[in-house]
Design a protein around this motif. Structure first.
Motif, PDB file in Angstrom:
ATOM      1  N   SER A 192      46.903 -61.370 -54.733  1.00 27.10           N
ATOM      2  CA  SER A 192      47.337 -60.854 -55.992  1.00 27.10           C
ATOM      3  C   SER A 192      48.741 -61.063 -56.432  1.00 27.10           C
ATOM      4  O   SER A 192      49.789 -60.961 -55.454  1.00 27.10           O
ATOM      5  CB  SER A 192      47.012 -59.378 -55.919  1.00 27.10           C
ATOM      6  N   GLU A 193      49.086 -61.375 -57.685  1.00 26.14           N
ATOM      7  CA  GLU A 193      50.389 -61.367 -58.097  1.00 26.14           C
ATOM      8  C   GLU A 193      51.438 -60.250 -57.790  1.00 26.14           C
ATOM      9  O   GLU A 193      52.521 -60.182 -57.590  1.00 26.14           O
ATOM     10  CB  GLU A 193      50.273 -61.629 -59.790  1.00 26.14           C
ATOM     11  N   ARG A 194      50.821 -58.866 -57.975  1.00 24.45           N
ATOM     12  CA  ARG A 194      51.445 -57.966 -57.535  1.00 24.45           C
ATOM     13  C   ARG A 194      52.303 -57.782 -56.562  1.00 24.45           C
ATOM     14  O   ARG A 194      53.195 -57.220 -56.301  1.00 24.45           O
ATOM     15  CB  ARG A 194      50.586 -56.383 -57.869  1.00 24.45           C
ATOM     16  N   TYR A 195      51.469 -58.504 -55.323  1.00 24.86           N
ATOM     17  CA  TYR A 195      52.050 -58.180 -53.889  1.00 24.86           C
ATOM     18  C   TYR A 195      52.561 -59.437 -53.273  1.00 24.86           C
ATOM     19  O   TYR A 195      53.227 -59.427 -52.337  1.00 24.86           O
ATOM     20  CB  TYR A 195      50.794 -57.669 -52.823  1.00 24.86           C
ATOM     21  N   GLN A 196      52.735 -60.605 -54.083  1.00 24.86           N
ATOM     22  CA  GLN A 196      53.312 -61.692 -53.606  1.00 24.86           C
ATOM     23  C   GLN A 196      54.751 -61.616 -53.410  1.00 24.86           C
ATOM     24  O   GLN A 196      55.400 -61.978 -52.270  1.00 24.86           O
ATOM     25  CB  GLN A 196      52.773 -62.905 -54.525  1.00 24.86           C
TER      26      GLN A 196
END
Length: 343
Positions: A192-196
């Motif tokens: 997920s881009e949110r958590y990278q």
């Protein structure tokens, strides 16, 4: 003529540099379990060597310098037995509450909170805690005194406990709430881009930092006061308003651990920067550089979490203020310790 009795031998370990006349229980069971560099016990025994022949404990394991790392004292004065007793009480409370409320979770917990926060965010946080556990655990192997290492290890146990409490609560929800499934957390953590950005920071702390002192500063003076504060403490305090009392209890226990870890970290910084420590100025400069290095990175890793706040109507619009307050509080702590870095 009466022969005088021989003088009574001292019972205390005289090599323990206790803070009071007699060693406390904490000092008696913790101090000098680990050899002190350069003293009579540091004989270079083979069990102290790494497989490649490097001594197990070396001064160069950190940029920080102190004439006697065994001077450190945990303000909580914890050793194994009181620590286990304290955390067992926490776990029994969480377990009892989980058993009591899980059967009603399907109707009592707001479905938006359950899915957007618990399933899509809190489940992912278990990987954050595990990563920080790995980072602190690896660093603890290099710590240069038993009292410092004990505090580092208790922190690793705290993080493993929190990670497992999250998973246990979500498993209870999966068993009682029809259709609830948190198994996508690992994929979200990895893709997920949110958590990278957050994953990158955690992995750099875990695998990239080779200085155990920097690990302490990165996690306890930068990461926790900002990321953990925004992603867990400030967010999940709203759980009861959405019918979720278990998450609130887990978070309260987590906050209690973090407060204790902030206290021992502050004591650690005060010790290495104290008047009379020959390297105090260099230590202060080093810690300041670490704070300046990690603070902007953890702030940037926190920003994508605005999506979590935005998904909950009651929290929409408060993310910016929450992040700003966390950054300010972290800065004030650093100022108070004399190690304020760039903001």
């Amino acid at each position: 003529m009466t022969v005088p009795a021989p003088a009574k031998q001292a019972r205390d370990f005289t090599y323990i540099n206790s803070r009071k006349k007699r060693p406390s229980e904490y000092e008696a069971v913790n101090l000098h379990v680990q050899p002190k560099l350069g003293n009579w016990w540091d004989k270079g025994n083979s069990y102290l060597r790494t497989p490649d022949g490097r001594p197990g404990f070396i001064e160069e394991s950190t940029l920080l310098r102190h004439p006697d790392w065994h001077d450190f004292r945990d303000p909580s004065a914890l050793w194994q037995r009181p620590y286990m007793r304290m955390q067992a009480e926490q776990e029994r409370a969480i377990d009892r509450l989980t058993v009591d409320v899980a059967p009603c979770a399907a109707t009592d917990i707001d479905p938006v909170w359950r899915d957007a926060v618990l399933r899509d965010h809190y489940a992912v946080w278990s990987f954050v805690e595990y990563g920080l556990y790995r980072g602190m655990f690896s660093a603890s192997r290099e710590g240069l005194s038993d009292t410092v290492v004990a505090s580092m290890l208790f922190e690793t146990f705290d993080r493993a406990r929190h990670s497992q409490d999250i998973v246990h609560w979500l498993l209870a929800l999966e068993e009682t709430v029809p259709g609830f499934d948190s198994t996508g957390a690992k994929q979200a953590w990895l893709e997920s881009e949110r958590y990278q950005p957050l994953r990158q920071v955690v992995e750099e702390i875990c695998f990239g930092v080779k200085d155990w002192g920097e690990t302490i500063v990165a996690i306890n003076l930068c990461f926790d006061p900002i990321v953990s504060q925004v992603a867990v403490s400030r967010l999940l305090r709203h759980a009861p308003f959405h019918g979720d009392v278990v998450t609130k209890l887990i978070t309260a226990s987590f906050d209690r651990d973090r407060a204790r870890e902030a206290d021992w970290t502050a004591e650690f910084v005060r010790m290495i920067t104290a008047d009379g420590v020959p390297a105090a100025m260099d230590n202060r400069r080093t810690v300041t550089e670490w704070v300046a290095r990690w603070t902007p990175r953890v702030v940037e890793a926190t920003r994508p979490l605005v999506e979590v706040y935005a998904a909950v109507p009651r929290l929409a619009g408060v993310f910016g203020d929450t992040l700003t307050q966390a950054v300010e509080a972290a800065h004030e702590t650093a100022v108070g310790l004399g190690v304020a870095g760039a903001r």
